[in-house]
Design an enzyme around this catalytic site. Structure first.
Site, short mmCIF file in Angstrom:
data_model
loop_
_atom_site.label_atom_id
_atom_site.label_comp_id
_atom_site.label_asym_id
_atom_site.label_seq_id
_atom_site.Cartn_x
_atom_site.Cartn_y
_atom_site.Cartn_z
N GLY A 76 53.38 52.95 58.49
CA GLY A 76 53.17 51.53 58.24
C GLY A 76 51.97 51.01 59.01
O GLY A 76 51.52 51.60 59.99
N TYR A 156 51.99 41.46 56.71
CA TYR A 156 53.04 42.30 57.30
C TYR A 156 54.44 41.81 56.95
O TYR A 156 55.23 42.58 56.39
CB TYR A 156 52.85 42.42 58.82
CG TYR A 156 53.85 43.39 59.41
CD1 TYR A 156 53.67 44.77 59.27
CD2 TYR A 156 54.99 42.96 60.08
CE1 TYR A 156 54.59 45.68 59.78
CE2 TYR A 156 55.91 43.86 60.59
CZ TYR A 156 55.70 45.22 60.45
OH TYR A 156 56.62 46.11 60.95
#
Ligand code: NAD
Length: 261
Positions: A76, A156
């Site tokens: 990520g 995010y």
């Protein structure tokens, strides 16, 4: 519970992915690691690959064996590289990899998505999440961000909101469900890895410090890896479509505040 199993772990070069791969190996699994960077630790096999594009995902899939037991989607980005790369890696690339790998996962196998407490807002932003999750394939994320007026600073949390929603949906998609492939998420709060410094810049010190204060300390990669591997294992055979808070009680604390109990 993992002895003799083959587990594909993304994000193995650092943090939670590195510890997940290490622990899986200690538990007797064969680990195939994927990362855009070379890992320092040993994995049974390593594929250098980039999850941020459809071509990158296809290149990774082409190098995989025909049979896997589980996929741990750990890779990520923090959002500090902008919304296009963040949504691409954290959601659309992860989903493209999962869909492409599904036919190679044995019946009764598992997919585990590392989401985040940052995805907590999926209910509050449900319509947006439904729209963006409903776009099939690997879209042109730049065009999508422009069309929906998405801002870099939203990247995010938005990516994790989509991931939490998709995890629940995927558990009921024929691609996974028809072969008994469970799809779950684990959602950490702040964890002491290289990305945490970036979160401080993206989300702000106040948010990160408040989260840490609520539960007494930041987590460590070693706190998260066992939860990910439990969800990968047959011991979690009746757990499907869930988002496991792996955060020392942070989500419970936020629920108490938001819901007023
Ligand atoms: N550390 C935290 O505070 C925290 C909190 C909640 C959730 N998470 C999630 O945990 C997961 C792991 O994060 P971490 O803390 O270990 O961070 P990290 O930065 O230590 O590791 C992330 C890994 O993903 C890899 N990666 C990034 N882009 C990639 C790409 N395009 N293709 C392939 N690999 C790529 C990086 O090279 C790196 O090795 C992430 O999904 C993150 O959002 C982390």
């Amino acid at each position: 519970m993992l002895f003799g199993k083959t587990i594909l772990v993304t994000g193995v070069a650092s943090g939670i992915g590195a510890r997940t791969a290490e622990l899986a190996g200690q538990m007797g699994a064969d680990v195939i690691g994927v990362d855009v960077r070379e890992p320092a630790g040993a994995t049974t096999a390593f594929i250098k690959g980039d999850l941020s594009t459809a071509a990158g995902v296809a290149d990774i899939v082409a190098q995989l064996p025909s049979r896997l037991d589980a996929l741990a989607n750990v890779a990520g980005l923090s959002g500090n590289t902008g919304i296009v790369s963040t949504l691409s890696v954290n959601f659309y690339g992860l989903r493209a990899l999962s869909e492409a790998v599904a036919p190679r996962i044995r019946e009764g196998g598992a997919i585990v998505n590392v989401a985040s407490i940052a995805g907590y807002g999926w209910r509050a932003h449900l319509e947006r999440a439904k729209t963006l999750v409903g776009i099939e394939g690997f879209p042109d994320v730049g065009a999508l961000a422009a069309e929906h007026g998405l801002k870099d600073e939203e990247g995010y949390p938005l990516s994790k909101e989509l991931l939490v929603l998709w995890t629940m949906r995927a558990a009921h998609l024929p691609l996974f469900r028809d072969r008994g492939i469970r799809v779950n998420a684990a959602s950490p709060g702040p964890v002491e890895t290289p990305i945490l410094k970036q979160f401080r810049a993206v989300l702000g010190d106040a948010r990160v410090d408040s989260d840490i204060t609520r539960v007494g300390r930041a987590g460590t990669a070693a706190d998260i890896a066992p939860a990910v591997l439990f969800l990968c294992s047959d011991g979690a055979r009746w757990i499907n479509g869930t988002n496991l808070a792996t955060d020392g009680g942070l989500e419970a604390s936020i629920n108490a505040e938001v819901l007023g109990f």
